[in-house]
Scaffold this motif. Structure first.
Motif, PDB file in Angstrom:
ATOM      1  N   GLU B  46       0.830  -1.212   0.000  1.00 55.11           N
ATOM      2  CA  GLU B  46       0.000   0.000   0.000  1.00 55.11           C
ATOM      3  C   GLU B  46       0.863   1.260   0.000  1.00 55.11           C
ATOM      4  N   MET B  47       2.058   1.150   0.567  1.00 55.96           N
ATOM      5  CA  MET B  47       2.973   2.304   0.500  1.00 55.96           C
ATOM      6  C   MET B  47       3.262   2.634  -0.960  1.00 55.96           C
ATOM      7  N   GLY B  48       3.524   1.599  -1.750  1.00 56.84           N
ATOM      8  CA  GLY B  48       3.755   1.806  -3.183  1.00 56.84           C
ATOM      9  C   GLY B  48       2.521   2.376  -3.860  1.00 56.84           C
ATOM     10  N   GLY B  49       1.354   1.868  -3.470  1.00 62.77           N
ATOM     11  CA  GLY B  49       0.102   2.374  -4.036  1.00 62.77           C
ATOM     12  C   GLY B  49      -0.089   3.850  -3.734  1.00 62.77           C
ATOM     13  N   ALA B  50       0.217   4.232  -2.496  1.00 60.74           N
ATOM     14  CA  ALA B  50       0.058   5.636  -2.097  1.00 60.74           C
ATOM     15  C   ALA B  50       1.035   6.523  -2.862  1.00 60.74           C
ATOM     16  N   LEU B  51       2.268   6.054  -3.042  1.00 60.32           N
ATOM     17  CA  LEU B  51       3.255   6.838  -3.794  1.00 60.32           C
ATOM     18  C   LEU B  51       2.827   6.974  -5.259  1.00 60.32           C
ATOM     19  N   LEU B  52       2.244   5.903  -5.791  1.00 59.11           N
ATOM     20  CA  LEU B  52       1.764   5.961  -7.179  1.00 59.11           C
ATOM     21  C   LEU B  52       0.619   6.966  -7.298  1.00 59.11           C
ATOM     22  N   GLU B  53      -0.305   6.875  -6.358  1.00 59.38           N
ATOM     23  CA  GLU B  53      -1.468   7.773  -6.391  1.00 59.38           C
ATOM     24  C   GLU B  53      -1.025   9.233  -6.302  1.00 59.38           C
ATOM     25  N   ASP B  54       0.055   9.452  -5.605  1.00 56.71           N
ATOM     26  CA  ASP B  54       0.547  10.803  -5.353  1.00 56.71           C
ATOM     27  C   ASP B  54       1.540  11.288  -6.406  1.00 56.71           C
ATOM     28  N   ALA B  55       1.935  10.398  -7.308  1.00 56.49           N
ATOM     29  CA  ALA B  55       2.951  10.783  -8.290  1.00 56.49           C
ATOM     30  C   ALA B  55       2.429  11.944  -9.127  1.00 56.49           C
ATOM     31  N   ALA B  56       3.282  12.932  -9.332  1.00 58.65           N
ATOM     32  CA  ALA B  56       2.902  14.057 -10.181  1.00 58.65           C
ATOM     33  C   ALA B  56       2.515  13.501 -11.536  1.00 58.65           C
ATOM     34  N   GLU B  57       1.583  14.148 -12.199  1.00 58.35           N
ATOM     35  CA  GLU B  57       1.099  13.574 -13.437  1.00 58.35           C
ATOM     36  C   GLU B  57       2.032  13.858 -14.599  1.00 58.35           C
TER      37      GLU B  57
END
Ligand SMILES: [Zn+2]
Lengths: 219, 219
Positions: B46-57
């Motif tokens: 989920e840490m990876g998921g959160a970082l992905l969700e937060d990645a600048a577009e």
């Protein structure tokens, strides 16, 4: 197909998150761009729509949400701009093909797509497989002390997890970023930061505990 | 009952994608039979998921979506799927799912290499420089040969059990040892002990993933 997916499908009505996203007849993708931000339930519903009916509108909506993020994530990981488009395409293709294996009770859509991208990247650039795990109840050797996996359910709310990750102290965040963006194992992170291995370990543990508390507090 | 789990930092490295395939395989096999570690991995991912969700577009062109859409109906080349029904009961009861993809046949039909009368070994064909992955079978009720290793050793017990310096390991237990260990485990009575053993020889890897340091170091 997951039980969750079936349940979602059965209740597909006006209140179904998907009906607002793509309309009951499957409206044009372009119309959907105004939708600002998708909740975790909506993202999960899009994946389920792909699993259940191979819904291309749902896929297009999901692509719009994730492709820019996957690209930014890949670039942060040092994937060249020439290769990153291929990585995004391959990842989204796997999302289409593996949609039936998505299980919303196990984690968020972003978690699931992160793992697909991770495995694709390892396959493309390291020429290795990243073996996947899935709890096999049939193996019958589950640790009885661990209890039910209700902790996982507390992690379902995407907004909360993001918030929780973002509020981690810098020292913990630094380790997570080095691991997930720079692809470094914990031993190398310790060497990079010139801290003992034990410190890396305790920061990982603290981050896990803190995420759990932050997420639980808001339930 | 499982009492010996991989250290949290190994699970962390699995989640971020930093583990080489042989170690990731060992972790995936353990997590497939251990609810506790399975939950831990969900959270770490989920840490990876959160970082992905937060990645600048990152900018994504409409043509990229179109390119994927045209590929959705391509026939997938299934190289990975392997029905478990191809294995007999003894094999599917012993071998966790992630490992079945690497197994060419039933346990009894493998090309076991005999090391003395009490030990036999089957080497997997996993081509990752510096690593050796094998199944070891030890005869019930006998001491294993005294051994030290140049590299590190990760053992996952698949059947039977053994005792080593006051600690007992059985089905599902994960046992990591560094070169400082000299040991002579005693195999339990009653059932042969079968274990998945991953050894990393002291080889310096070349290429983009050469930074990999020792994943076994005990803290
Ligand atoms: Zn475990």
């Amino acid at each position: 197909m997951t039980v969750v997916a079936l349940a979602r499908n059965a209740s597909l009505g006006q209140n179904h998150p998907l009906s607002q996203l793509i309309g009951s007849t499957g409206s044009n993708v372009v119309d959907l761009k105004l939708e600002s931000s998708l909740t975790n339930d909506q993202l999960a519903a899009l994946i389920d729509a792909i699993a259940l009916e191979k819904n291309r509108d749902a896929f297009a909506r999901l692509f719009e949400h994730y492709a820019p993020r996957l690209k930014a994530f890949g670039l942060k990981q040092g994937v060249s701009s020439a290769k990153v488009e291929e990585l995004v395409q391959e990842t989204m293709l796997m999302v289409w093909r593996k949609s039936e294996s998505f299980d919303a009770s196990r984690g968020t859509a972003s978690n699931w797509i992160f793992t697909i991208m991770r495995n694709k990247r390892i396959d493309m650039f390291r020429r290795q497989k990243h073996p996947e795990y899935e709890l096999d109840e049939g193996m019958d050797i589950i640790d009885p002390d661990a209890g039910p996996d209700d902790q996982v359910n507390a992690f379902q709310e995407r907004a909360r997890i993001r918030e929780a990750v973002n509020s981690l102290p810098n020292a913990q965040m630094e380790i997570i970023q080095k691991a997930f963006f720079e692809d470094k194992p914990h031993g190398e992170i310790a060497a990079d930061l010139d801290i003992p291995l034990g410190t890396v370990k305790s920061r990982i543990r603290l981050a896990m505990a803190r995420l759990h508390v932050l997420v639980e507090e808001k339930v | 009952m499982i009492t010996h789990h991989p250290e949290i930092e190994l699970l962390f490295d699995y989640a971020s994608g930093a583990l080489p395939e042989p170690m990731a395989l060992s972790i995936a096999c353990h997590a497939s039979t251990c609810r506790h570690c399975c939950d831990q991995l969900h959270k770490l991912e989920e840490m990876g998921g959160a970082l992905l969700e937060d990645a600048a577009e990152g900018g994504v062109k409409a043509s990229e979506l179109e390119a994927v859409l045209t590929r959705l109906d391509d026939v997938e080349i299934k190289s990975e799927s392997l029905p478990s029904s191809t294995f007999d009961e003894a094999t599917s009861k012993t071998i966790p799912k992630p490992l079945r993809f690497y197994l060419p046949g039933n346990l009894k039909d493998l090309k076991w290499r005999h090391i003395g009368r009490k030990v036999s070994q089957y080497n997997f064909d996993i081509d990752v420089a510096g690593y050796k992955v094998s199944l070891m079978r030890f005869k019930a009720g006998t001491p294993m040969p005294i051994h030290t290793h140049k590299g590190n050793e990760a053992t996952l017990v698949l059947a039977g059990g053994y005792s080593d310096q006051g600690r007992h390991f059985e089905r599902g237990d994960f046992d990591a040892k560094d070169p400082s260990h000299t040991h002579q485990p005693i195999v339990d009575e009653g059932e042969d002990c079968i274990a998945l053993v991953v050894i990393d020889a002291p080889v310096i890897l070349a290429g983009p993933f050469s930074r990999f340091l020792n994943p076994f170091i005990k803290l």
